[in-house]
Each structure stands twice: as C-alpha cells, then as structure tokens.
Design an enzyme around this catalytic site. Structure first.
Site, PDB file in Angstrom:
ATOM      1  N   LYS A   1     -21.895 -41.783 -14.592  1.00 29.98           N
ATOM      2  CA  LYS A   1     -22.289 -40.765 -15.564  1.00 29.98           C
ATOM      3  C   LYS A   1     -23.768 -40.908 -15.949  1.00 29.98           C
ATOM      4  O   LYS A   1     -24.400 -39.936 -16.332  1.00 29.98           O
ATOM      5  CB  LYS A   1     -21.433 -40.874 -16.828  1.00 29.98           C
ATOM      6  CG  LYS A   1     -19.928 -40.847 -16.621  1.00 29.98           C
ATOM      7  CD  LYS A   1     -19.425 -39.501 -16.157  1.00 29.98           C
ATOM      8  CE  LYS A   1     -17.936 -39.274 -16.363  1.00 29.98           C
ATOM      9  NZ  LYS A   1     -17.019 -40.132 -15.608  1.00 29.98           N
TER      10      LYS A   1
HETATM   11  C1  LIG Z   1     -15.840 -39.812 -14.876  1.00 26.60           C
HETATM   12  C2  LIG Z   1     -15.409 -40.819 -13.874  1.00 26.60           C
HETATM   13  C3  LIG Z   1     -14.702 -40.441 -12.725  1.00 26.60           C
HETATM   14  C4  LIG Z   1     -14.275 -39.013 -12.468  1.00 26.60           C
HETATM   15  O1  LIG Z   1     -15.358 -38.152 -12.229  1.00 26.60           O
HETATM   16  P1  LIG Z   1     -15.188 -36.567 -12.362  1.00 26.60           P
HETATM   17  O2  LIG Z   1     -16.544 -36.013 -12.227  1.00 26.60           O
HETATM   18  O3  LIG Z   1     -14.602 -36.354 -13.733  1.00 26.60           O
HETATM   19  O4  LIG Z   1     -14.254 -36.133 -11.307  1.00 26.60           O
HETATM   20  C5  LIG Z   1     -14.413 -41.418 -11.794  1.00 26.60           C
HETATM   21  N1  LIG Z   1     -14.751 -42.714 -11.994  1.00 26.60           N
HETATM   22  C6  LIG Z   1     -15.404 -43.111 -13.101  1.00 26.60           C
HETATM   23  C7  LIG Z   1     -15.730 -44.555 -13.271  1.00 26.60           C
HETATM   24  C8  LIG Z   1     -15.762 -42.187 -14.070  1.00 26.60           C
HETATM   25  O5  LIG Z   1     -16.429 -42.589 -15.161  1.00 26.60           O
END
Ligand SMILES: *Cc1c(COP(=O)(O)O)cnc(C)c1O
Length: 497
Positions: free
Chosen positions: A112
């Site tokens: 993120k």
């Molecule tokens: C948010 C997240 C995901 C999922 O990603 P999306 O974009 O919501 O599909 C997978 N792994 C981790 C560690 C995350 O923080």
C-alpha cells in the site's frame, strides 16, 4: 485524458477532479476514457530510468492536467528517501522462472505504501487545482494495511484530516499496534465491531450521504478517499508492474519471448486491476492470476460469472484479503462491457440489494481469457511459507504465500512454464505470529518476542518501522458499533447534524 464514472458516462472530469473527490457523486468509480499505450521505444527508454523517472513517465500519460513540475514534485516527494535504498519495487529471483516483486520496502512494510506515499502529493496538488480552499477529510476503511499506510502518508499534511476505521478482530496484532501508535496532529483511528466489508460499506454510506456532505461544506470541509476506489491510488500501482517488466528485460529477449504471467494476492481487486492496466498499456503479460484465500468469492466469479457475496465470511491468517465485496471489480466490468455504464450500475445495484449478480457470457469469456482464479486454504498457506523457506531460504508473509500456492496450482493444471512475477505484498514481520507458527515453532505470547524469534531462526532482519513499535506510545484505543461510524466522524470533526 478525461475520466468517466463507471455508473454514468455523462460524468466527465479531469484527473485532478477524480482524485480530489475520490468517488463520483452517484457512487460510481472514475475510469480513464482510454488506456494509453507504450511503444517499444517507450519501453527501451523506461528501461534505462530509475523508479522516480518511470513513475513520472507513466503518470504523465494518465494525469494530463498535471504539469511536469507538479509530477516531479509528487514523484520525488513519494519515492526519494522513504523506501529502502530508494528501491520501491525490487525484483528478487526465487528461481530461474519465478520472480518475486517485493513491494514491502516502504515505511509501513506493505505494498500500500507504493500508492499511499504519493497519494497525499497527488491529492493536495489536485485540491489546489479544483478545490476552493476546503479542508480535505480522508475517510479510510481498512483491512489492516491501507489504514497504516494512509496514516503515514497523510500525517501532518496541511489542509487534510484523516480518519481510519478497522475491524476490531480482523487485523493482526502488529497491524493494530501500527495504527494505534500513529503520530500526527491530523490523524484519528477507531476500531469497529464488524468486518472489513462493514467498515467499507459504512465509509461509502457516509461519503454518499447528502446531509453529511452539505454539513461538511458549511464547515468548509469535503470528503475524499484513500481507498483504492480513488484513481490516485490505482494509477501509481500501474508503475511497478511496468517497472518489473523493464527489469525483466535485462534477462534478454529470449527469456520474455512468450511474455510472462503475473500473480497477485487479491482482496479488493485494486492491485490486480493495476496489473491489467499495465497489460493493456503494452507490457507483455499473458495471464493475470488472481489468488484468494478462503474468502474465495473471486475464484467462484471467474469460474461461473456469478458474483455472490452471500456466503460465510472467514477471518484468516491473510487478513488484508478477508473481503467479500471487491470494489475495483466494478472498473474491470466497465472495461469489459465497452464502458456500458447502465449495465455496470445495474449489476452494482443487484450486488447492493441481493448480494449478487451474473455477468453476460461475453464478459465471462473475456474474463477467462485474461484471468485465472484460484484460492488457498489456511493449511496450504502455512505449508507454502514453510516449503518456500526450506527450499529457497526465502521468507514470505501469509498473503504472498497465498499467491505462491495458487501459482503452483496454475502451473500444474496448465503446464504453463512462462516466467512469472509474483506480487509480494507484505513483510513477513507484519504477521510474525502466523509466519512463526507456519515454520512449526511455538509462538511466544508477546508479539515482539515472536518477531525476535523469527529473526533469529531465519537470520533475517526485522524492518525498522516494526522494531520501533515496541517502544511507541499507544494513542488510540477506540471501538465503535458499525452503525455509529457517522457519529464518530462528525464528533471528531467537531460538527453535528
Ligand atoms: C491490501 C492487501 C492485499 C489485497 O490487495 P487488493 O488491492 O485489495 O486486492 C493483499 N496483500 C496485502 C498484504 C495487502 O495489504
């Protein structure tokens, strides 16, 4: 480049408007009218660039209302100095064909950060262009990682206030501690009694509530979103898929002669959608492999064409993927129906009222051409962490393990042995308890004892943002009912209905 809403093609806005507002007023998501493409010459140029330059090159194609100076300010602000060695997205070769795209070298140790380090720059720049000097109130629903990454990105950013909601029993101890110790004068964190979907629905309802919106306007404030429904979150995610292709080009034309596959551990469908955009822009991606945990609503959807959220919700060891309503799928459907806003709006309406919808055969066959969907049980997730460590001496977190496991299934069932890029979305230390237990170890009671034990056992280093939490002061310990989120927001902002 202009943007339409997935639910109303008459909404036509520039990127600054899409980013500043986050969501269209009738509830649709903003999508570019066309996807820009990169030529062979573009890729050759990109290959020689560093990450900041690649980011500017790609964002410029989507954010055409931003000047070069603005993009330079945003990309440098985000990617210089915040990631280990200024390498936001390095590729690690696990074996000849398997490449791990490590997306957890940022300040909160999850992918993120790649988008949420730049979003505050994009958003404040956008607000200046389209805004009227209003304070931006960022509301976030998080399954654990978005919340912390958004807090870290927006802390003490002038003209913004950020409020994060997370499911009380749905995040790891380390994720909770990361959020509850957040520093900054403009931040607020609250747990809710409910799951991620409850938090996401609550936030969406607040966003689209006209009474609250006018109340905010009267107080010179407006909402925006840091969730992946905001185009300013999604566009930066396209960069690292293009960047990974540029890095793979070093292995020679022969290595990439049939293209490569991409595997993404998926929840809200944002990350894998960014990979789809990279593919449409010209990166030679063959299949997009969509990996789910026991909350396998997407696996079923990609098989049957029916999206049905009426099912049990599981709390798993990969909590950031514990999601039954994958918001960004809406953008995918808009693309695959040739921008049919009425159709998309109708499906989203059935999802809201019946919890399900079924796409046409035409859309289903396009989905099958692009995607392979698979899922992985809790036992398999743990076993994959252990096997990967035993075989390669490489430690992965629970989410990445879901991706590795689904990739193994894909390879076995199709025999496709093309090179692959697997998105590694979090540091194993964010989920130290689960990772330690997967390695067959007893888990100490204290989270930091677990992290230290994991470090000693695997001879890997605890990332600084995690080790620093041990002595950080807890600032937030609020819990509210899911129906009270509105009151919590208004109270925090010092206004009332
Ligand atoms: C948010 C997240 C995901 C999922 O990603 P999306 O974009 O919501 O599909 C997978 N792994 C981790 C560690 C995350 O923080």
């Amino acid at each position: 480049m202009l943007y339409n809403s997935t639910r109303d093609n008459l909404q036509e806005v520039e990127s600054a408007y899409a980013i500043a507002h986050g969501i269209s007023k009738e509830g649709g998501l903003f999508v570019p009218q066309s996807i820009p493409t990169l030529s062979k010459e573009d890729f050759i140029a990109l290959k020689e660039m560093n990450y900041v330059e690649r980011a500017k090159y790609i964002l410029k194609l989507f954010l055409t209302d931003f000047s070069d100076e603005e993009l330079d300010y945003c990309a440098k602000g985000a990617y210089v100095g915040s990631f280990d060695n200024d390498l936001p997205a390095p590729l690690y070769a696990l074996s000849d064909k398997v490449n791990i795209l490590e997306l957890w070298h940022g300040p909160t140790c999850a992918f993120k950060d790649l988008a949420l380090q730049i979003l505050p720059y994009l958003l404040t720049t956008s607000s200046k262009k389209v805004g009227d000097g209003k304070k931006t109130v960022i509301l976030v629903a998080t399954s654990g990682d978005t919340g912390k990454a958004a807090l870290e990105g927006f802390k003490d950013v002038a003209g913004t206030e950020i409020i994060v909601f997370y499911p009380n029993d749905g995040v790891s101890a380390m994720q909770q501690l990361q959020m509850n110790t957040q520093k900054g004068e403009n931040v607020y964190v609250c747990a809710i009694e409910g799951n991620f979907d409850d938090a996401q629905t609550g936030v969406k309802n607040i966003f689209t509530n006209d009474d609250i919106k006018s109340l905010l306007a009267e107080n010179n404030m407006e909402f925006s979103s840091a969730n992946s429904i905001n185009w300013g979150r999604l566009a930066p995610q396209i960069i690292y898929y293009i960047s990974s292709y540029c890095d793979l080009m070093d292995k020679g034309d022969d290595y990439l002669k049939d293209g490569f596959n991409v595997v993404v551990p998926t929840g809200n469908f944002g990350n894998i959608l960014a990979a789809y955009y990279a593919r449409q822009m010209g990166a030679p991606i063959n299949k997009l492999i969509c990996a789910s945990n026991s909350n396998n609503v997407l696996t079923d959807f990609l098989k049957s064409g029916t999206y049905d959220r009426n099912r049990d919700f599981y709390t798993t060891i990969s909590p950031s993927m514990d999601i039954l309503i994958s918001s960004n799928l809406e953008r995918m459907l808009y693309e695959l129906t040739g921008h049919n806003d009425k159709q998309v709006a109708a499906w989203q309406n059935s999802l809201k009222y019946d919890g399900k919808y079924t796409v046409t055969d035409e859309v289903l066959s396009k989905l099958k051409e692009l995607f392979y969907g698979g899922y992985c049980s809790e036992e398999r997730t743990s076993a994959t962490i252990k096997n990967t460590f035993d075989k390669y001496g490489y430690l992965i977190d629970t989410h990445t393990a879901v991706a590795v496991s689904v990739y193994e299934d894909y390879k076995e069932s199709t025999g496709d042995n093309r090179p692959v890029v697997i998105a590694s979305t979090a540091s194993p230390y964010k989920f130290a308890n689960s990772v330690l237990s997967a390695l067959g170890q007893d888990v100490p009671n204290k989270e930091f004892d677990a992290a230290n034990k994991l470090s000693g056992l695997t001879i890997t280093t605890i990332p600084a943002p995690i080790s620093e939490l041990e002595t950080a002061t807890v600032r937030f310990s609020n819990v509210c009912k899911k129906d009270d989120m509105k009151e919590v927001v208004l109270k925090h902002l010092g206004i009332s209905l």
